[in-house]
Scaffold this motif. Structure first.
Motif, short mmCIF file in Angstrom:
data_model
loop_
_atom_site.label_atom_id
_atom_site.label_comp_id
_atom_site.label_asym_id
_atom_site.label_seq_id
_atom_site.Cartn_x
_atom_site.Cartn_y
_atom_site.Cartn_z
N VAL A 138 1.10 8.24 8.39
CA VAL A 138 0.54 8.69 7.15
C VAL A 138 -0.90 9.35 7.52
CG1 VAL A 138 -0.46 7.68 5.20
CG2 VAL A 138 1.66 6.73 5.89
N PHE A 139 -1.61 8.52 8.07
CA PHE A 139 -3.14 8.86 8.42
C PHE A 139 -3.54 9.80 9.57
CE2 PHE A 139 -4.64 6.86 4.85
CZ PHE A 139 -4.30 5.48 4.72
N ASP A 146 -6.81 11.39 9.58
CA ASP A 146 -8.17 10.56 9.12
C ASP A 146 -8.89 10.33 10.29
OD1 ASP A 146 -9.75 8.95 8.51
OD2 ASP A 146 -8.57 7.83 6.68
N PHE A 283 -0.64 2.38 1.39
CA PHE A 283 -2.01 3.13 1.77
C PHE A 283 -2.60 3.69 0.70
CE2 PHE A 283 -0.32 7.18 1.13
CZ PHE A 283 1.00 7.31 1.44
N CYS A 284 -2.24 3.70 -0.40
CA CYS A 284 -2.89 4.30 -1.58
C CYS A 284 -4.53 3.91 -1.66
CB CYS A 284 -2.20 4.05 -3.15
SG CYS A 284 -0.91 4.88 -3.39
N GLY A 285 -5.31 4.95 -1.96
CA GLY A 285 -6.59 4.77 -1.96
C GLY A 285 -7.11 5.43 -2.89
N ALA A 286 -8.12 4.72 -3.61
CA ALA A 286 -8.85 5.56 -4.87
C ALA A 286 -10.39 5.81 -4.33
CB ALA A 286 -9.19 4.56 -5.99
N ASP A 304 -6.27 1.05 -3.68
CA ASP A 304 -5.53 1.29 -4.97
C ASP A 304 -4.20 0.95 -5.01
OD1 ASP A 304 -5.69 3.84 -7.36
OD2 ASP A 304 -5.52 1.69 -7.51
N HIS A 333 9.32 4.35 -3.44
CA HIS A 333 8.49 5.10 -2.43
C HIS A 333 8.80 4.53 -1.08
CE1 HIS A 333 4.26 6.01 -0.96
NE2 HIS A 333 5.30 6.96 -0.55
N GLN C 244 -6.88 12.65 -5.54
CA GLN C 244 -8.13 12.00 -5.23
C GLN C 244 -8.66 12.33 -3.59
OE1 GLN C 244 -8.89 8.13 -6.57
NE2 GLN C 244 -7.68 8.26 -8.30
N TRP C 249 -3.28 11.43 1.75
CA TRP C 249 -3.65 10.20 2.11
C TRP C 249 -3.79 9.16 1.02
CZ3 TRP C 249 -8.61 11.80 5.56
CH2 TRP C 249 -8.03 12.46 6.47
N CYS C 250 -4.06 9.47 -0.23
CA CYS C 250 -4.64 8.74 -1.17
C CYS C 250 -3.45 8.25 -1.94
CB CYS C 250 -5.57 9.16 -2.07
SG CYS C 250 -5.17 10.30 -3.30
#
Lengths: 388, 156, 282
Positions: A138-139, A146, A283-286, A304, A333, C244, C249-250
């Motif tokens: 993912v990252f 990332d 892994f969702c991130g806000a 998130d 998902h 976002q 990634w988000c």
């Protein structure tokens, strides 16, 4: 890459050898992070010796249920998984992305530097190692990695502890992620019981790992030790109760988006997001911007959850307004569209979502229910009608 | 005692007053159906296979857009009919239709109806006249709605 | 073959600072900002891509780039005032600083369309992400395919970029505009934008369609084009979801198996895509 069957690189050590390992890693500048018992759960904290590890502790897990109990034995790893996972180490729950400083009209952006020393993870489970590999895709698997995740991950040292005592909520065997593991670690431990107390089979998985084992003492592993390891893993695999048909689930969920079971689970789900919090691959991130008292602007990134109403917000409102659609999003998902997005399943079979769901929703049961009536749709139009 | 479906068709305003053999002809393509509250009779994009003659309960004609509660375009009730896209290719619904309460309707199979209209032009003409009258009525009403006569006056 | 090279940044979460050098009010809630970097060259982009714009202290939002690459003058981004961040951007003063990350996403693929007839259908603010593509197609020397620009708007005073519409028509495009509600001065077409499709004659087999606007409008327009014989795969749409990060990634911009920021925002239409955007609350 050294072969795990290169016996000369494998050791048998006792607990003192593990202390030697912790010392060797600390001397090389690693923060040694391992399992400790805190507030009734096995969590991840800095450990300095094997005295910090969960000696004699055992977990009992079921849907919506997690309990630890203590026995008078000298095992260190006779428990399955706790609510925390290595995800926190490589993708912190909250982090500063940038901060501004302004001089007059000129705005300058500062990126925070990586502050903490690299982590040595002690006693990660094979399913957690699999989860790290999922997050790597993912990252760091796309065109643009990332850099913070990549640096933390590449700098880390991983000591896996294979599983001898899976919990009732585990289903790693269905997902191909445990109870043993053959690569992807620096060192692998298997706890073997013996009349004189537990011994640890140590296998080397990298040059970094090979470099450290010299300070563990011990003696070369023998074929009998490998046979003991096989027995531990076979026994663990036999004890696994839950199953999920991993080969079929991707297609099953993709073709059952209107299945009545989604209404059923939505009537139980609180949309609390606990599952996403404990899941080692979510892994969702806000992102949120704040201003400080001295006029700087800071952007933070934080975990998130797709169960949050704001997760799918477009300017007119949330796309996924109901618990029904949000639960469907999470599970499809995790088990289905993750394949399309990242080329693997998102689930590693650790069972945390089952244990930590306050209402005890069990994804293996939900998937089985959909499979049992594959293709069912809510009945819209019934013929026969009424007679009025 | 099950009622004759032709009688039910003849009772419906879309077909009332027509010769009994017309109602029987349509009845031959029909069945009595029930739709539960909140369920969709029509789904945008899906094949348009039926004409629905509403007998009980109201239906909302809707369009969905991500991030919004479905936009209600129209409300259709007992004595009215739902669904016209079955008449012309590509025979796909343009909107959703959702039951606002328990709905009882006569579902007329579209392929059957079209075939009968093709085979019997006199019947086909009667059918078209009735349908055109309803459509004209709806179009006029929709045009007046577009005027937004209750809107605030905006001075430019 | 790429039109331009896209330059990746080392940490894609770090914005570059850009200054608002000009500001143009398009309608009562739409503003176009002209942006120049505070240092270094302006980013290179392809029509259809978007940037993440930061209004410092308020937040960040995905905004399509509305100018054409290589056109003289600063990069332009057209913003509609619908929330806190877009309001801050729409009211940003000339000389103020914003953050820019990008460009992200897939583009309209205009560099492959030299010989195709191109039918562009824009609904409301949907003309903004298409503006750069239209200028590129109209201005590119040696192009043989006819360009049609069909624009739908709620009312005449909501029509964006009227000067560009006139200019494109002068430079060879067929331009037609329709409104839902006319006024006393409006002498053009009235009706939804799909009603313009039968008024242009194009060869469906040689046509590529670029469609952008509210999703309802795109669904109906695609159906209208398909009914006229345009193959689904020759129709490209631009989709939008909560964004976002812009780099996958988000997790917010997911639409089923797709990540809009990475696999879109421009998508070639297909049965699968149609099913996806027809599903409620997906």
């Amino acid at each position: 890459m050294l072969s795990h069957m290169d016996l000369s690189a494998s050791l048998i050590v006792d607990r003192a050898g593990l202390d030697g390992l912790l010392g060797a890693l600390a001397a090389r500048g690693y923060r040694t992070i391992g399992p400790v018992v805190r507030d009734g759960a096995v969590v991840q904290r800095q450990v300095s010796s094997t005295g910090d590890l969960p000696q004699g502790w055992h977990d009992e897990q079921a849907p919506g249920h997690y309990r630890l109990h203590h026995d008078d034995d000298s095992s260190l790893f006779a428990w399955a998984v706790g609510p925390e996972s290595p995800k926190s180490e490589f993708y912190p729950a909250r982090s500063l992305v940038w901060r501004t400083s302004s001089t007059g009209d000129v705005v300058t952006l500062e990126q925070p530097q990586q502050e903490s020393a690299p982590a040595a993870l002690i006693g990660s489970r094979p399913c957690e190692l699999a989860a790290m590999r999922v997050l790597d895709r993912v990252f760091a698997g796309g065109e643009i990695p990332d850099p913070c995740y990549r640096d933390r991950r590449e700098g880390s040292f991983v000591v896996v502890a294979e599983c001898g005592t899976p919990a009732a909520t585990c289903f790693c065997t269905s997902m191909g992620t445990g109870p043993g593991v053959e690569d992807g670690y620096d060192l692998a431990l298997t706890e073997l019981t013996s009349p004189d107390g537990p011994r640890y089979l140590v296998r080397v998985g990298s040059a970094r790992g090979a470099e450290v084992i010299a300070e563990m003492g011990g003696s070369p592993a023998q074929p009998a030790d490998f046979a003991s390891r096989d027995a531990v893993l076979e026994n663990a695999a036999r004890r696994i109760e839950r199953k999920l048909d991993a080969g079929n689930v991707r297609q099953l969920l993709a073709s059952n988006l209107e299945h009545p079971r989604w209404d059923d689970v939505a009537s139980r789900c609180l949309a609390c997001g606990n599952c996403t919090l404990v899941c080692p691959t979510c892994f969702c991130g806000a992102v949120s911007d704040t201003t400080t008292v001295d006029g700087a602007v800071e952007r933070h990134r934080r975990w998130d959850t797709c169960f949050d109403l704001a997760h799918s917000l477009v300017h007119t409102g949330p796309v996924r307004a109901t618990t029904w659609s949000r639960y469907r999003q999470w599970l499809t998902h995790k088990l289905s569209t993750w394949h399309d997005q990242f080329g693997t399943s998102g689930c590693v079979g650790c069972g945390r979502c089952i244990a930590w769901c306050p209402v005890g929703i069990d994804i293996t049961v939900e998937v089985a229910a959909i499979a049992a009536s594959d293709g069912a749709v809510p009945v819209h139009i019934e013929s026969g009608g009424d007679r009025s | 005692m099950t009622e004759n479906i032709g009688d039910l068709v003849a009772e419906h305003p879309l077909f009332s007053g027509l010769p009994t053999d017309v109602a029987e002809l349509v009845g031959g393509c029909s069945q009595n159906v029930a739709i539960a509250t909140g369920q969709l009779l029509l789904e945008e994009g899906e094949p348009a296979r039926s004409l629905y003659l509403l007998r009980r309960g109201h239906v909302a004609l809707e369009v969905h857009e991500p991030g919004r509660v479905p936009l209600v375009i129209d409300r259709i009730g007992p004595g009215q009919a739902v669904g016209w896209s079955w008449m012309f290719p590509p025979y796909r619904w343009h909107f959703d239709a959702r039951a606002l309460e328990p709905v009882g309707a006569i579902s007329v199979d579209a392929e059957c109806l079209r075939a009968k209209a093709e085979a019997d032009p006199a019947f086909g003409y009667l059918l078209m006249k009735r349908i055109a009258a309803v459509m004209l009525d709806r179009l006029q009403a929709t045009r007046v709605r577009l005027l937004d006569v209750y809107g605030r006056d905006v001075t430019h | 073959m790429l039109l331009t090279e896209v330059e990746p940044s080392v940490n894609p979460l770090m914005p570059a600072t850009y200054r608002v050098v000009a500001r143009r009010v398009e309608t009562d809630d739409v503003v176009t900002l002209s942006l120049e970097p505070t240092s270094g060259p302006s980013l290179l982009f392809r029509p259809g891509q978007f940037n993440m714009l930061t209004a410092f202290g308020v937040g960040e939002v995905a905004i399509s780039i509305s100018s054409a690459p290589g056109a003289p003058g600063p990069m332009e981004q057209t913003v509609r005032d619908v929330g806190a961040v877009t309001h801050a951007l729409c009211t940003a003063k000339v000389g103020s600083t914003v953050g820019v990350r990008g460009p992200f996403g897939t583009d309209w693929g205009v560099d492959e369309l030299d010989d195709s007839e191109v039918v562009i259908v824009a609904g409301g603010i949907g003309l903004a992400p298409l503006r750069g593509a239209i200028s590129y197609l109209v201005d590119k020397p040696g192009r043989t395919g006819q360009v049609y620009v069909l624009v739908g708007s709620r009312e005449p005073d909501q029509i964006t970029f009227p000067d560009d519409l006139e200019r494109w028509e002068r430079d060879g495009a067929v331009v037609k505009v329709t409104v839902d509600n006319g006024d006393a001065h409006w002498h053009g077409a009235i009706g939804v934008v799909t009603t313009l499709l039968p008024t242009i004659s194009f060869d469906p087999a040689r046509t590529v369609a670029l469609v952008c606007g509210p999703e309802i409008m795109m669904r109906f327009t695609v159906r209208g084009l398909a009914d006229l014989g345009v193959p689904l795969g020759s129709i490209r749409v631009s989709l939008e979801r909560n964004m976002q990060c812009g780099v996958g990634w988000c997790g917010h911009c997911q639409l089923g198996p797709l990540l809009i920021c990475r696999d879109g925002p421009v998508f070639a239409y297909s049965e699968q895509l149609e099913r996806l955007i027809s599903e409620r609350e997906r």
